[in-house]
Design a protein around this motif. Structure first.
Motif, PDB file in Angstrom:
ATOM      1  N   ALA A  58       3.161   5.052   4.456  1.00 36.58           N
ATOM      2  CA  ALA A  58       3.579   3.993   3.425  1.00 36.58           C
ATOM      3  C   ALA A  58       3.891   4.812   2.174  1.00 36.58           C
ATOM      4  O   ALA A  58       4.944   4.721   1.322  1.00 36.58           O
ATOM      5  N   ALA A  59       2.774   5.468   1.676  1.00 32.53           N
ATOM      6  CA  ALA A  59       2.731   6.056   0.442  1.00 32.53           C
ATOM      7  C   ALA A  59       3.792   7.405   0.605  1.00 32.53           C
ATOM      8  O   ALA A  59       4.344   7.697  -0.679  1.00 32.53           O
ATOM      9  N   ASP A  60       3.520   7.944   1.476  1.00 35.33           N
ATOM     10  CA  ASP A  60       4.548   9.430   1.552  1.00 35.33           C
ATOM     11  C   ASP A  60       5.831   9.213   1.579  1.00 35.33           C
ATOM     12  O   ASP A  60       6.873   9.764   0.813  1.00 35.33           O
ATOM     13  N   VAL A  61       6.383   8.007   2.165  1.00 33.95           N
ATOM     14  CA  VAL A  61       7.868   7.602   2.591  1.00 33.95           C
ATOM     15  C   VAL A  61       8.157   7.147   0.879  1.00 33.95           C
ATOM     16  O   VAL A  61       9.353   7.483   0.728  1.00 33.95           O
ATOM     17  N   GLY A  62       7.548   6.314   0.573  1.00 36.15           N
ATOM     18  CA  GLY A  62       7.931   5.829  -0.800  1.00 36.15           C
ATOM     19  C   GLY A  62       7.930   6.861  -1.980  1.00 36.15           C
ATOM     20  O   GLY A  62       8.873   6.822  -2.869  1.00 36.15           O
ATOM     21  N   ALA A  66       6.605   0.831   3.114  1.00 38.93           N
ATOM     22  CA  ALA A  66       7.265   1.600   2.276  1.00 38.93           C
ATOM     23  C   ALA A  66       8.150   0.923   1.434  1.00 38.93           C
ATOM     24  O   ALA A  66       8.626   1.412   0.322  1.00 38.93           O
ATOM     25  N   MET A  67       8.713  -0.262   2.108  1.00 35.52           N
ATOM     26  CA  MET A  67       9.765  -1.031   1.140  1.00 35.52           C
ATOM     27  C   MET A  67       9.098  -1.383  -0.296  1.00 35.52           C
ATOM     28  O   MET A  67       9.520  -1.324  -1.457  1.00 35.52           O
ATOM     29  N   GLU A  68       7.994  -1.839   0.051  1.00 32.89           N
ATOM     30  CA  GLU A  68       6.989  -2.364  -1.142  1.00 32.89           C
ATOM     31  C   GLU A  68       6.924  -1.193  -2.129  1.00 32.89           C
ATOM     32  O   GLU A  68       6.772  -1.486  -3.178  1.00 32.89           O
ATOM     33  N   MET A  69       6.246  -0.003  -1.694  1.00 31.17           N
ATOM     34  CA  MET A  69       6.006   1.047  -2.396  1.00 31.17           C
ATOM     35  C   MET A  69       7.341   1.644  -3.049  1.00 31.17           C
ATOM     36  O   MET A  69       7.172   2.018  -4.154  1.00 31.17           O
ATOM     37  N   VAL A  70       8.429   1.750  -2.441  1.00 29.50           N
ATOM     38  CA  VAL A  70       9.839   2.065  -2.859  1.00 29.50           C
ATOM     39  C   VAL A  70      10.032   1.263  -4.361  1.00 29.50           C
ATOM     40  O   VAL A  70      10.363   1.238  -5.422  1.00 29.50           O
ATOM     41  N   LYS A  71       9.859  -0.264  -4.190  1.00 31.81           N
ATOM     42  CA  LYS A  71      10.131  -1.340  -5.243  1.00 31.81           C
ATOM     43  C   LYS A  71       9.243  -0.880  -6.422  1.00 31.81           C
ATOM     44  O   LYS A  71       9.539  -1.040  -7.564  1.00 31.81           O
ATOM     45  N   GLU A  72       7.988  -0.541  -6.181  1.00 29.85           N
ATOM     46  CA  GLU A  72       6.822  -0.594  -7.114  1.00 29.85           C
ATOM     47  C   GLU A  72       7.086   0.644  -8.099  1.00 29.85           C
ATOM     48  O   GLU A  72       6.939   0.858  -9.015  1.00 29.85           O
ATOM     49  N   VAL A  73       7.430   1.811  -7.223  1.00 28.89           N
ATOM     50  CA  VAL A  73       7.704   3.078  -8.083  1.00 28.89           C
ATOM     51  C   VAL A  73       8.984   2.985  -8.649  1.00 28.89           C
ATOM     52  O   VAL A  73       8.977   3.484  -9.816  1.00 28.89           O
ATOM     53  N   ARG A  74      10.061   2.364  -8.318  1.00 26.63           N
ATOM     54  CA  ARG A  74      11.428   2.055  -8.973  1.00 26.63           C
ATOM     55  C   ARG A  74      11.002   1.101 -10.164  1.00 26.63           C
ATOM     56  O   ARG A  74      11.597   1.391 -11.222  1.00 26.63           O
ATOM     57  N   VAL A 124      11.990   7.909  -3.432  1.00 25.84           N
ATOM     58  CA  VAL A 124      12.397   7.622  -5.007  1.00 25.84           C
ATOM     59  C   VAL A 124      11.963   9.006  -5.624  1.00 25.84           C
ATOM     60  O   VAL A 124      12.935   9.225  -6.354  1.00 25.84           O
ATOM     61  N   GLY A 125      10.896   9.649  -5.415  1.00 27.55           N
ATOM     62  CA  GLY A 125      10.585  10.673  -6.501  1.00 27.55           C
ATOM     63  C   GLY A 125      11.526  11.939  -5.863  1.00 27.55           C
ATOM     64  O   GLY A 125      12.273  12.530  -6.937  1.00 27.55           O
ATOM     65  N   LYS A 126      11.795  12.276  -4.581  1.00 25.57           N
ATOM     66  CA  LYS A 126      12.468  13.507  -4.339  1.00 25.57           C
ATOM     67  C   LYS A 126      13.976  13.271  -4.487  1.00 25.57           C
ATOM     68  O   LYS A 126      14.806  13.771  -5.157  1.00 25.57           O
ATOM     69  N   ASP A 150       4.743  15.721  -5.045  1.00 26.23           N
ATOM     70  CA  ASP A 150       3.334  15.708  -5.831  1.00 26.23           C
ATOM     71  C   ASP A 150       3.470  15.713  -7.511  1.00 26.23           C
ATOM     72  O   ASP A 150       2.498  16.118  -7.742  1.00 26.23           O
ATOM     73  N   ASP A 151       4.617  15.411  -7.975  1.00 25.03           N
ATOM     74  CA  ASP A 151       4.795  15.623  -9.333  1.00 25.03           C
ATOM     75  C   ASP A 151       4.018  14.388  -9.898  1.00 25.03           C
ATOM     76  O   ASP A 151       3.993  13.378  -9.464  1.00 25.03           O
ATOM     77  N   PRO A 152       3.297  14.658 -10.971  1.00 27.68           N
ATOM     78  CA  PRO A 152       2.331  13.801 -11.657  1.00 27.68           C
ATOM     79  C   PRO A 152       3.046  12.405 -12.172  1.00 27.68           C
ATOM     80  O   PRO A 152       2.486  11.376 -12.287  1.00 27.68           O
ATOM     81  N   ARG A 153       4.269  12.713 -12.617  1.00 26.89           N
ATOM     82  CA  ARG A 153       5.117  11.347 -13.045  1.00 26.89           C
ATOM     83  C   ARG A 153       5.727  10.535 -11.858  1.00 26.89           C
ATOM     84  O   ARG A 153       6.093   9.478 -12.113  1.00 26.89           O
ATOM     85  N   ASN A 154       5.245  10.933 -10.755  1.00 28.03           N
ATOM     86  CA  ASN A 154       5.495   9.852  -9.447  1.00 28.03           C
ATOM     87  C   ASN A 154       4.119   9.082  -9.212  1.00 28.03           C
ATOM     88  O   ASN A 154       3.307   9.504  -8.946  1.00 28.03           O
ATOM     89  N   PRO A 155       4.630   7.748  -9.411  1.00 28.37           N
ATOM     90  CA  PRO A 155       3.401   7.000  -9.372  1.00 28.37           C
ATOM     91  C   PRO A 155       2.736   6.701  -8.008  1.00 28.37           C
ATOM     92  O   PRO A 155       1.660   6.311  -7.960  1.00 28.37           O
ATOM     93  N   ALA A 156       3.480   7.199  -7.060  1.00 31.10           N
ATOM     94  CA  ALA A 156       2.922   7.030  -5.527  1.00 31.10           C
ATOM     95  C   ALA A 156       2.334   8.419  -4.990  1.00 31.10           C
ATOM     96  O   ALA A 156       1.780   8.508  -4.080  1.00 31.10           O
ATOM     97  N   THR A 157       2.158   9.247  -6.055  1.00 26.46           N
ATOM     98  CA  THR A 157       1.414  10.770  -5.655  1.00 26.46           C
ATOM     99  C   THR A 157       0.190  10.697  -5.335  1.00 26.46           C
ATOM    100  O   THR A 157      -0.381  11.377  -4.220  1.00 26.46           O
ATOM    101  N   ILE A 158      -0.898   9.966  -5.997  1.00 24.99           N
ATOM    102  CA  ILE A 158      -2.267   9.939  -5.865  1.00 24.99           C
ATOM    103  C   ILE A 158      -2.197   9.091  -4.405  1.00 24.99           C
ATOM    104  O   ILE A 158      -3.052   9.560  -3.472  1.00 24.99           O
TER     105      ILE A 158
END
Length: 749
Positions: free
Chosen positions: A201-205, A559-567, A209-211, A219-227
């Protein structure tokens, strides 16, 4: 009792002691700058928080399942209440094995990053030593726990000798011991599925959005899902894998021990040896114990001296250690078989009656198992490694878009089933022809003997992946990330190999458990010409498909929830893309945690409930067909998903390093790379969620069947006696014998 039986837990303790020494060495390494340590602490705390939440839920499951097992133990004479105690211990040890792996991985990741600042060889040493800690922890706990429980039960029920109750009493011992394996596999299922849902879920999100959308690096620190993505590598690929192979290890040895007891039965209930008459039962345990020692020796030779080494050289170093431990185990098995088994044994082969089997033929089965372990590594490496033809085909197809990339990846996964299935079929057939079902069990035990080495090779990959993430987030020099990427790309291949190894063990162990199930229930075989048996076979074949669908769907929803949160964070928090504001990492971690805990329940419930329903509603023979359907379908789906996902992942990584397409070099950020990212996103839940769960699904299904087999056997026996009585009374053309009627009535009563 024999000294050799006491030597087995000692070998397990040796593995645990070496594990402690190596863990201390890892922890003594430089952890890098304050920023690196801070990022590593975020990952560690997130992983611990997830495991804590998961274990709270699983504790409730253990209590409920323990109560049900206690009820089962009151229904049949061959099942003792100690099965509940063994179940709880097995569940605890399985969770502990995963926890040990996760803790060392979250310590080794940042130290691998720091080591990569000096040399690739030192980075490999740190990451592989971290993997070795996990491998030895899993193998040591499995061998120690299983052997100590067996010693206790053997002494308690049989006073340390086959003279006290013989084969029938040993069935009680092994049935109670099955609780240990059942507990281990149950925890492994939820740990694997839950961890897989979390990480993907984290990886796909993060990727979508990030890549793809934002165009920032992995793994860019600007990506909220990277941790959350890096946490997922630990809870899924490390803690989940540790619990997975712990359960596989235990189930394999147990199945061989059960079949060893039937060897003794076929020899008249007595084996003349110096080991209390349990040589055939003891052999699988001893093989597992010496396998730990040879895994330690194999790990000692894994190193590289060239700081400019590429993926092929790192893979070659790992292969040398792996094959070294396999060869040493094979040599040791020659002497162990000569020591523990009589020169000639009698075994019952289905359809052939009692036949004589020599020790040499049992050793032949050992060689079959070791060959399968090595060959499955070769086949998996071919279909998933960078530079090999299948991955290059996916790369070429990426140049025309995501659709052709996905088509090529699916085709690669499907084609990759051919060679392993032929390998498994040949191994099962060959081991059976050599030494019956006992030969199949010993082949599986020999293959699993080097589990510590296999798991060390597997676990170093997620450590290297995390190390690369920390390097990216810490903005270290480019050569550091290049070194960790080399280890990570090899880790993708070794992870696929580890999953192939686990599914190979499932294929062989399932047949051994299946043979034990048939014997426990007392049925003559599985006749697919019966309508209910054929129906159950189809249901069993469907279960892995539905299981995979549920796991994939769970990843998709999370992953859909993760994408929405990162966006949302990119849109609502000014300064993230400029690097002046810190993303809210914790919210993404919470999304993955809650989704994993919630979504793991339904696939787990289906796995446990369906065989019980089939058994009690349809009977012993249909349940046997159901188990066969799950095994065959599960093996195919596992190979397909694991290899397709691994190939997609390395195709994507090839673009990040630069790869030639139609005579031109193509790099990260190109349209072909974006297509490869899409393919990798599809493959992620294949290789890390649903695919690796298949082997647990297969073995847990067979173990549940084995546990309820005595009950089903009693029901079948009563039903058949009642039917015989009905025929005798209803037919006026037959003479009714009073003594037979009285006997049938007493059975029904």
């Amino acid at each position: 009792m024999s000294y050799l039986l006491y030597a087995v837990p000692a070998l397990g303790l040796i593995g645990l002691l070496v594990m402690i020494v190596k863990a201390r060495w890892v922890n003594s390494q430089d952890a890098g700058s304050e920023k690196m340590q801070s990022l590593a602490n975020y990952i560690r705390e997130g992983a611990l928080a997830f495991l804590s939440a998961e274990y709270r839920v699983l504790a409730i499951f253990v209590v409920i399942a323990g109560i049900l097992l206690g009820i089962v133990s009151t229904l049949v004479e061959t099942t003792h209440i100690f099965i509940v105690v063994a179940f709880v211990i097995g569940a605890f040890f399985s969770a502990l094995a995963g926890n040990i792996g996760m803790r060392i991985a979250t310590a080794a990741n940042v130290r691998t990053t720091q080591a990569a600042r000096t040399s690739l060889s030192h980075a490999l040493k740190v990451s592989f030593t971290g993997g070795t800690v996990m491998g030895l922890g899993v193998a040591g706990l499995a061998v120690f726990g299983l052997s100590i429980l067996f010693i206790f039960l053997f002494q308690f029920f049989m006073s340390g000798s086959m003279d006290n109750g013989g084969v029938d009493q040993m069935i009680v011992v092994l049935e109670a011991l099955a609780g240990f394996s059942l507990g281990a596999e149950s925890i492994a299922l939820f740990a694997r599925v839950g961890g897989g849902i979390y990480t993907k879920a984290a990886d796909v999100g993060a990727d979508l959005v990030g890549k793809v959308e934002a165009g920032i690096p992995e793994d860019d620190p600007r990506n909220p899902a990277t941790i959350a993505d890096n946490v997922g590598d630990n809870v899924g690929d490390v803690a989940g894998m540790g619990a997975d192979l712990f359960g596989s290890y235990v189930a394999t040895v147990l199945a061989s021990m059960v079949l060893g007891n039937y060897v003794i039965r076929d020899m008249g209930g007595v084996v003349a040896d110096d080991f209390g008459g349990i040589g055939p039962i003891l052999l699988p345990l001893v093989i597992a114990g010496v396998g730990i020692v040879f895994s330690i020796l194999g790990a000692m030779i894994i190193k590289i001296s060239n700081n400019d080494a590429k993926e092929a050289e790192v893979q070659s170093a790992l292969n040398k250690g792996n094959w070294g431990s396999i060869v040493l185990t094979g040599i040791a098995c020659w002497f162990l078989i000569d020591l523990l088994l009589p020169g000639t044994m009698q075994m019952r082969l289905f359809g052939e009656g009692i036949v004589e089997i020599t020790s040499l033929r049992v050793f032949g089965a050992v060689l079959v198992g070791l060959f399968v372990g090595g060959a499955i590594s070769y086949f998996t490496e071919y279909y998933t490694a960078i530079g090999k033809k299948p991955v290059m085909s996916i790369i070429q197809n990426s140049s025309t878009g995501a659709a052709t990339n996905i088509i090529a990846g699916l085709a690669t996964g499907m084609k990759s089933t051919f060679a392993p299935i032929i390998l498994f079929a040949g191994a099962i057939w060959g081991a059976y022809e050599l030494a019956g079902f006992y030969g199949v069990g010993i082949a599986a035990s020999a293959m699993m003997a080097t589990t510590a080495m296999q798991l060390a090779i597997d676990a170093f990959g997620p450590i290297a992946d995390n190390a690369g993430g920390i390097a990216e987030m810490s903005e270290l020099p480019e050569e550091v990330r290049e070194r960790t990427d080399i280890l990570d790309s090899v880790g993708n291949t070794t992870a696929a190999i580890g999953k192939g190894f686990a599914i190979a063990s499932a294929a062989l162990t399932a047949l051994a458990l299946f043979a034990a199930y048939v014997t426990f229930t007392g049925i003559d075989g599985i006749n697919i010409f019966k309508a209910d048996v054929l129906a159950a076979l189809f249901i069993g074949g469907m279960i892995p498909v539905i299981f995979s669908a549920l796991a994939m769907e769970s990843v998709g929803k999370a992953a859909m929830e993760m994408v929405k949160e990162v966006r949302r964070q990119f849109k609502e928090i000014p300064g993230i893309m400029e690097g002046t504001a810190t993303p809210e990492y914790g919210k993404c971690v919470d999304i993955s945690t809650k989704a994993a805990i919630k979504e793991m329940m339904l696939p787990g419930a289906i796995t446990i409930i369906f065989p019980i329903l089939i058994g009690f509603l349809m009977g012993a023979e249909p349940l046997g067909a159901y188990m066969a359907g799950v095994a065959v379908s599960g093996v195919l789906w596992a190979i397909f998903q694991n290899n397709a996902g691994g190939a997609w992942d390395n195709a994507k990584k090839s673009f990040e390093a630069g790869v030639e397409i139609d005579g031109e070099m193509t790099f990260k950020g190109s349209e072909a790379h974006k297509a490869a990212v899409t393919g990798d996103t599809v493959g992620d839940p294949f290789k890390d969620t649903s695919g690796p769960s298949m082997n647990i699904l297969i073995k847990l299904t067979c173990l549940i069947g084995l546990v309820i087999a005595p009950i089903l056997g009693n029901i079948e026996g009563t039903a058949s006696h009642g039917e015989d009585l009905k025929v005798d009374l209803d037919s006026d053309k037959k003479e009714i014998k009073l003594d037979e009627v009285e006997e049938a009535i007493s059975v029904i009563e």
